[in-house]
Write a protein that holds these residues in place. Structure first.
Motif: not given
Length: 216
Positions: A27-35
């Motif tokens: 979820r943190k990665a998605l928040e950081e716009n990582i695909g």
């Protein structure tokens, strides 16, 4: 947080077999716009790969490896939900994926399914040791574009060739594309049995699926 650090946290969480930590890190990665594809390849799959190395070295045992795969799947479920919400009206193709009958290997196939889903494909994961006719029946039922076959042993590899033969016998070879993969498979093997393509890993499976379905 740097992207590399976020992806490493996902990988470490898989190795530690903590599904909750994996979910939080994804979820943190998605928040950081990582695909999603990068999250899978450099985070989730990297963690399973590291766990596999530890298993081969005898540092950990089979239950740990199984729990690591479970943790990876927790992350994949989040990505699948995210992808469905983003691409509700745009699906590049439908794929039936599974490990052929007689082969119980599952990890690589799970990663391929996750990567394809994260790339927007609709994927019907049939599981492992799947009877060949079940692949065909599911492809017909879902009007699939592509059948993806994994085989991790030299014995089960021949099942890929058998399925292509069954498609020809049933007059369905022109209806479905066939992609093959697995440790003993190769481009030479794919050419020999008349498969449409060979993918050596999950990232290549996505690229080949897009190419076959004219989505380059």
């Amino acid at each position: 947080m740097l992207k590399e650090e976020t992806l490493q946290r996902i990988s470490n969480s898989v190795v530690s077999t903590s599904g909750d930590a994996v979910e939080t890190a994804v979820r943190k990665a998605l928040e950081e716009n990582i695909g999603p594809a990068e999250i899978i390849e450099k985070g989730l799959a990297a963690g399973v790969h590291e766990t596999g190395i530890l298993f081969e070295e005898g540092t950990i045992f089979l239950p740990h490896l199984v729990l690591a795969v479970d943790a990876m799947e927790a992350g994949l479920r989040i990505l699948e939900t995210e992808t469905q919400e983003q691409d509700r009206d745009r699906r590049p193709g439908t794929i039936v994926n599974g490990t052929v009958e007689g082969d119980v290997h599952d990890i690589g196939k799970i990663i391929v399914s996750g990567m394809l889903r994260a790339s927007g494909f609709t994927v019907h994961d049939m599981g492992r040791s799947v009877p060949l006719q079940d692949f065909i029946d599911k492809a017909k039922e879902t009007n699939a574009d592509l059948i993806s076959l994994s085989a991790l042993t030299t014995v089960s590899l021949n099942r890929q060739q058998e399925l292509i033969g069954m498609l020809r016998e049933q007059g369905l070879r022109d209806r479905f594309k066939v992609m093959v993969g697995g440790a003993p498979a190769s481009q030479e093997w794919a050419d020999r049995i008349g498969a449409d393509c060979y993918a050596k890993n999950a990232a290549e499976a996505v690229a080949k699926a897009r190419e076959l379905l004219l989505l380059k």
